[in-house]
Scaffold this motif. Structure first.
Motif, PDB file in Angstrom:
ATOM      1  N   SER A 169       1.769   6.110  -2.635  1.00 32.68           N
ATOM      2  CA  SER A 169       2.941   6.799  -2.094  1.00 32.68           C
ATOM      3  C   SER A 169       2.677   8.264  -1.769  1.00 32.68           C
ATOM      4  O   SER A 169       3.225   8.798  -0.808  1.00 32.68           O
ATOM      5  N   GLY A 170       1.830   8.923  -2.524  1.00 29.71           N
ATOM      6  CA  GLY A 170       1.520  10.326  -2.269  1.00 29.71           C
ATOM      7  C   GLY A 170       0.842  10.578  -0.939  1.00 29.71           C
ATOM      8  O   GLY A 170       0.873  11.690  -0.416  1.00 29.71           O
ATOM      9  N   ASP A 171       0.252   9.549  -0.362  1.00 27.10           N
ATOM     10  CA  ASP A 171      -0.428   9.691   0.928  1.00 27.10           C
ATOM     11  C   ASP A 171       0.535   9.617   2.111  1.00 27.10           C
ATOM     12  O   ASP A 171       0.148   9.918   3.238  1.00 27.10           O
TER      13      ASP A 171
ATOM     14  N   ILE B  78       0.844  -1.205   0.000  1.00 26.57           N
ATOM     15  CA  ILE B  78       0.000   0.000   0.000  1.00 26.57           C
ATOM     16  C   ILE B  78       0.874   1.248   0.000  1.00 26.57           C
ATOM     17  O   ILE B  78       0.521   2.260  -0.609  1.00 26.57           O
ATOM     18  N   PHE B  79       2.034   1.181   0.643  1.00 30.76           N
ATOM     19  CA  PHE B  79       2.942   2.325   0.659  1.00 30.76           C
ATOM     20  C   PHE B  79       3.449   2.663  -0.740  1.00 30.76           C
ATOM     21  O   PHE B  79       3.760   3.812  -1.029  1.00 30.76           O
ATOM     22  N   LYS B  80       3.548   1.690  -1.595  1.00 30.85           N
ATOM     23  CA  LYS B  80       3.988   1.929  -2.975  1.00 30.85           C
ATOM     24  C   LYS B  80       2.815   2.429  -3.822  1.00 30.85           C
ATOM     25  O   LYS B  80       2.946   3.405  -4.555  1.00 30.85           O
TER      26      LYS B  80
ATOM     27  N   THR C 196       3.596  11.193   2.829  1.00 29.22           N
ATOM     28  CA  THR C 196       4.641  12.198   2.683  1.00 29.22           C
ATOM     29  C   THR C 196       5.125  12.660   4.049  1.00 29.22           C
ATOM     30  O   THR C 196       4.364  12.601   5.015  1.00 29.22           O
ATOM     31  N   PRO C 197       6.369  13.076   4.197  1.00 20.96           N
ATOM     32  CA  PRO C 197       7.310  13.249   3.088  1.00 20.96           C
ATOM     33  C   PRO C 197       7.893  11.934   2.591  1.00 20.96           C
ATOM     34  O   PRO C 197       8.388  11.864   1.478  1.00 20.96           O
ATOM     35  N   ASP C 198       7.839  10.884   3.389  1.00 20.27           N
ATOM     36  CA  ASP C 198       8.327   9.580   2.956  1.00 20.27           C
ATOM     37  C   ASP C 198       7.738   8.510   3.876  1.00 20.27           C
ATOM     38  O   ASP C 198       7.308   8.809   4.989  1.00 20.27           O
ATOM     39  N   PRO C 199       7.721   7.264   3.428  1.00 15.39           N
ATOM     40  CA  PRO C 199       7.128   6.196   4.248  1.00 15.39           C
ATOM     41  C   PRO C 199       7.805   6.012   5.609  1.00 15.39           C
ATOM     42  O   PRO C 199       7.134   5.717   6.596  1.00 15.39           O
TER      43      PRO C 199
END
Length: 95
Positions: free
Chosen positions: A51-53, A46-48, A55-58
């Protein structure tokens, strides 16, 4: 089965934020669903896909919810960690 479980109570507008935070925390702290091995952080696909959800990074997102030794280990290696995406379980309700 690849998503965080639904709660056994209804989501309510006045507390939906807390309810969702709780589900995310439980899911991310489940060592069968999210884990660190060496310098690889294994996470749901789901993180891939979304990915926009995250932010700034997983990793920063996960650190907001991780607890105890799991959180400490991620924080200590944050700059060295590579994300690995686990296979997604498309089965439903034990089928």
């Amino acid at each position: 089965k690849g998503c965080p479980p639904l709660r056994s109570e209804p989501y309510e507008g006045s507390r939906v934020g807390r309810q969702l935070d709780d589900v995310v925390s439980r899911y991310l702290n489940d060592s069968a669903k999210t884990y660190l091995k060496d310098n690889k952080l294994y996470v749901t696909r789901i993180f891939k896909w979304f990915s926009g959800d995250f932010t700034p990074d997983p990793i920063s997102f996960i650190l907001r919810y991780a607890k105890g030794p799991f959180r400490d280990a991620i924080a200590a290696k944050k700059g060295e960690i590579r994300i690995e995406y686990l296979d997604y379980d498309w089965s439903l309700n034990g089928e």
